[in-house]
Design an enzyme around this catalytic site. Structure first.
Site, PDB file in Angstrom:
ATOM      1  N   ASP A   7       0.847  -1.197   0.000  1.00  0.00           N
ATOM      2  CA  ASP A   7       0.000   0.000   0.000  1.00  0.00           C
ATOM      3  C   ASP A   7       0.885   1.251   0.000  1.00  0.00           C
ATOM      4  OD1 ASP A   7      -2.005   2.049   0.767  1.00  0.00           O
ATOM      5  OD2 ASP A   7      -3.271   0.300   1.086  1.00  0.00           O
ATOM      6  N   ASP A  17     -10.027  -2.921   6.795  1.00  0.00           N
ATOM      7  CA  ASP A  17      -9.509  -1.720   6.125  1.00  0.00           C
ATOM      8  C   ASP A  17      -9.701  -1.860   4.607  1.00  0.00           C
ATOM      9  OD1 ASP A  17      -8.377   0.826   6.223  1.00  0.00           O
ATOM     10  OD2 ASP A  17      -6.345   0.058   5.996  1.00  0.00           O
ATOM     11  N   THR A  19      -8.211  -2.014   1.617  1.00  0.00           N
ATOM     12  CA  THR A  19      -7.655  -2.893   0.590  1.00  0.00           C
ATOM     13  C   THR A  19      -8.240  -4.295   0.682  1.00  0.00           C
ATOM     14  OG1 THR A  19      -5.632  -1.590   0.583  1.00  0.00           O
ATOM     15  CG2 THR A  19      -5.512  -3.771  -0.416  1.00  0.00           C
ATOM     16  N   ARG A  67     -15.614   3.431   3.059  1.00  0.00           N
ATOM     17  CA  ARG A  67     -14.653   2.530   3.691  1.00  0.00           C
ATOM     18  C   ARG A  67     -14.645   2.592   5.213  1.00  0.00           C
ATOM     19  NH1 ARG A  67      -8.698   4.613   2.213  1.00  0.00           N
ATOM     20  NH2 ARG A  67      -8.202   3.411   4.056  1.00  0.00           N
ATOM     21  N   ASP A  92       2.124   2.612   3.510  1.00  0.00           N
ATOM     22  CA  ASP A  92       1.286   3.801   3.393  1.00  0.00           C
ATOM     23  C   ASP A  92       0.991   4.444   4.746  1.00  0.00           C
ATOM     24  OD1 ASP A  92      -1.023   5.330   1.816  1.00  0.00           O
ATOM     25  OD2 ASP A  92      -1.938   4.484   3.607  1.00  0.00           O
ATOM     26  N   LYS A  93       0.572   3.641   5.705  1.00  0.00           N
ATOM     27  CA  LYS A  93       0.141   4.231   6.981  1.00  0.00           C
ATOM     28  C   LYS A  93       1.303   4.935   7.677  1.00  0.00           C
ATOM     29  CE  LYS A  93      -3.560   0.872   7.364  1.00  0.00           C
ATOM     30  NZ  LYS A  93      -4.604   1.760   6.810  1.00  0.00           N
ATOM     31  N   ASP A 138      -0.974   0.211  -4.752  1.00  0.00           N
ATOM     32  CA  ASP A 138      -2.282   0.739  -5.127  1.00  0.00           C
ATOM     33  C   ASP A 138      -2.204   2.196  -5.587  1.00  0.00           C
ATOM     34  OD1 ASP A 138      -1.593   1.427  -2.550  1.00  0.00           O
ATOM     35  OD2 ASP A 138      -3.549   0.984  -1.667  1.00  0.00           O
ATOM     36  N   HIS A 154      -1.794  11.228  -0.271  1.00  0.00           N
ATOM     37  CA  HIS A 154      -1.299  10.354  -1.339  1.00  0.00           C
ATOM     38  C   HIS A 154      -0.804  11.213  -2.507  1.00  0.00           C
ATOM     39  CE1 HIS A 154      -4.390   7.093   0.040  1.00  0.00           C
ATOM     40  NE2 HIS A 154      -3.401   7.252   0.902  1.00  0.00           N
TER      41      HIS A 154
END
Lengths: 470, 470
Positions: A40, A143, A145, A156, A340-341, A382, A434
């Site tokens: 991610d 989550d 994904t 989401r 990502d996080k 992603d 992002h």
């Protein structure tokens, strides 16, 4: 919530051979598998940062050695039918692209932009065709994904029954309304919150975090979502020891943290990127005074990770469960979610450790594929993320003025003795944004001839569906 | 300045067949060509930004359709023998990697880190083997990328004889010393400044900007560098009409601007990215007040570009000159330089226009390759750059606080009706920094089996040398 067979999906189904098991005998040589690994937020910047730290500037990651490499065009639209393009994605709409072959709007989980119709996922198609399925993630299993491969919901954040109507963020002095999914509530004929959809699903293995989303009562209120999952046939576990002991045979739901799993690495003394500190004079005029940059730091193990199943361990177990006595094959999605996080939180060491986790899971996947020839292994991201590898010494260092990022900066001591500067500057909010670049896609040799050098993200769905003959 | 045959180079030469022209007859079917196209600073972010604007979010650039796509590991070291890795490159050391196969330190033009030895370039090897050679760029022909294919000098800024000893930047109130190349001066037995080295070179076609570096006297002082070039046999031209009329037969030096060529596109009313303007209240506390973001804008033709030869026109002429009556083949380097230069200046429309220029030159190259089968066409970047495609609407827009980049922002209206936000935030200086991610590499079908999915940047040299049998 209406059931939409997308055009891509319908075509794929029409074109697929009627591949059903011919005998009841075990014949694993005829089984076909897809192992899809998603990093991610793992764009080219994140990969290079991780490579420099983990393998050295001239080193190679495992994914660098894969025989197929492509670029994937990330696509997002506004939340209306035929919506205009949105140039930066979120993980919900990208996972929907990959899982269903349909471009949708930010925040949506396998539902269509504007019309809110359910989009058939590869997990559903695979199950219908007799394949086993699995989802493994370092995030909450609810989550975006992982969810988009199984659940269908308009937003989401509706991760559990308490959040299905409205989601608030407690900002201390006030609640901030973040949206909701009222039309998806079971009481209104919808499929319910994400955790409840997972508990009712036919997925064979679900491993990750998110226990808190299963601890709450179901919408009907007769017990917790976890109890519902058990009633639906899941063997539920919550720690590493249970994971290592678990035996194939029953659907497995492993939830190893309340929310996302802890990061493997952190900065020295838990440091993240910090704002450079200009002197008073420099605040008055950018050509005057001086600046104090953040001290350099090493990365170190995150103490909170102790006892957490690694992505590799979860992958090992998932593969055992999915492959045991299985002559048909399976679809397995594995997500290293916190590249990502950690980047959202300006934590470069965190992201690096999660790329390392992805690499280990990939090692396991490739070893499996070596023993089971009809296994397509794909690795992709992603969307891209805020982190930028910037010069340790400015290109303009000869100029006698303080030159520094207006954002946050970390200066990381690499094991090979260099110093790597990582910048986060998409905003000054508590979480970075992002970014919108194309992402990499890697495949093992089974991808040769199937993966073109450049493809729109929804084509990943078509490639996987075609490989499994769905 | 000492002449070093690098290990890579020596091996390549040793392994190469003794490929010499067997007859004096024209036999173009046996000629071999390499056309190397470099997008300076053209990383995945720049490509996606340009694709969204030029072709739309779901569109494809010409390079997207090329059959081979790889990632290139950009490598740089400190300026000493066996120097430690430097994680962000400049265009001089990356061009040296590509042109010579040797990793060097920032600012160096085909000379070795620390030891300052001359590194043999592919242009020199190609010339020795009877191939024609050409350099085409939208920058000054003396700028780093083109220079590293022909010249050998310790510092890229020593572009003309007046700059060979010391380079100063006039900051108004004082001169800033930017370095120099005293040991490279001809009076000390060196090869002289870059323009003087180009004027004495055997390159068959040199097209780009940089007339001012040829207008100054040679070190010996008997006339200008341009006069030297003429004396050395170059036909010199300086405008579009002359370019279109030029006939093959003599070495050609075309200098179409004093410095870099003008950009093709600019922002509306020449706007570039701008700082968001927070309200007074927001300056006091980040959760208070509001922010005014830069107005959206379209891109428009840059009036200063009028009459400038496009990269495509220069490529057309270069190919005509290099291919005419040539049974051996050629090496041609084509650079779209100002993708990078515009990004340094936070000018996203400028970068987009220069990707469009690269695409047109690629079209010409691929058309040539279609008629001349043994033509390897490579497209790559030297390093990545500061621009980031960020969300038009923050991922956190539900939070009732102003969220905006601490850097510079442009919001571009795309022809398909979207708005694309581009962020520059590596520093607040007058010029942004480079970044350190791996860069893309594309090849036509001649690259199949020659280009692996992941390669260190110096391997580009080996691939090209091998293709030409050098």
């Amino acid at each position: 919530m209406k059931y939409l067979h997308s055009i891509v999906c319908a075509l794929a189904v029409a074109a697929a051979p009627a591949a059903v098991s011919q005998t009841g005998q075990e014949d694993t040589t005829h089984s076909r598998q897809v192992i899809l690994i998603i990093g991610d937020g793992m764009g080219e910047q994140q990969i290079t940062i991780a490579r420099n730290y983990l393998e050295g500037a001239t080193g190679r990651l495992l994914m660098d050695n894969m025989p197929v490499r492509a670029a994937v065009q990330v696509l997002t639209i506004e939340d209306k039918p035929a919506g205009k393009p949105v140039y930066v994605a979120d993980s919900a709409n990208t996972a929907t692209s990959i899982a269903t072959g349909v471009i949708t709007s930010p925040g949506r989980i396998a539902t269509s932009a504007g019309t809110d119709e359910d989009l058939t996922t590869i997990v559903e198609l695979a199950e219908s065709a007799g394949f086993r399925t699995g989802l493994v993630t370092t995030a909450s299993v609810t989550d975006a994904t992982a969810a988009a491969f199984v659940a269908h919901i308009s937003m989401r954040l509706c991760e559990n029954p308490e959040l299905v109507d409205e989601v608030f963020y407690d900002a201390g002095y006030r609640d901030i309304h973040l949206g909701g999914c009222p039309q998806d509530a079971r009481k209104r004929g919808g499929p319910g919150a994400i955790s409840e959809q997972l508990a009712r699903s036919s997925v064979d293995v679900i491993l990750g975090g998110g226990a808190r989303h299963f601890a709450v009562r179901t919408e009907a209120g007769h017990g917790s979502v976890l109890e519902l999952a058990r009633a639906e046939g899941f063997h539920t576990i919550d720690n590493l020891e249970q994971l290592q002991r678990s035996q194939p045979g029953r659907p497995l739901l492993g939830l190893f943290a309340s929310g996302n799993l802890p990061l493997r690495l952190q900065g020295e003394a838990a440091r993240i990127a910090e704002k450079p500190k200009p002197s008073l004079l420099n605040r008055l005029h950018p050509y005057l005074g001086s600046v104090t940059l953040p001290e350099t730091m090493a990365c170190e193990p995150n103490p909170a990770f102790k006892g957490t199943p690694s992505l590799k361990k979860m992958t090992d177990t998932a593969l055992e469960h999915l492959a045991a006595d299985n002559d048909r094959g399976f679809f397995l999605m594995i997500e290293s979610a916190s590249i990502d996080k950690a980047a959202h939180k300006r934590n470069p060491c965190g992201s690096i450790g999660e790329v390392a986790q992805l690499e280990e899971a990939l090692h396991t996947a490739l070893a499996f594929a070596a023993k089971h020839p009809q296994t397509l292994v794909l690795v992709t991201a992603d969307h891209t993320q805020a982190a930028q590898l910037v010069p340790y010494t400015s290109l303009y260092a000869q100029f006698p003025v303080p030159i520094y990022t207006p954002g946050h900066l970390a200066r990381i001591e690499t094991p090979e003795g260099g110093v790597m500067a990582v910048n986060y500057a998409t905003n000054d909010f508590r979480r970075e944004e992002h970014t919108g670049a194309a992402v990499p896609l890697y495949a093992n040799a089974e991808g040769i001839g199937r993966v073109s050098p450049f493809l729109p993200q929804p084509e990943l769905f078509a490639i996987m569906v075609d490989y499994l003959g769905l």
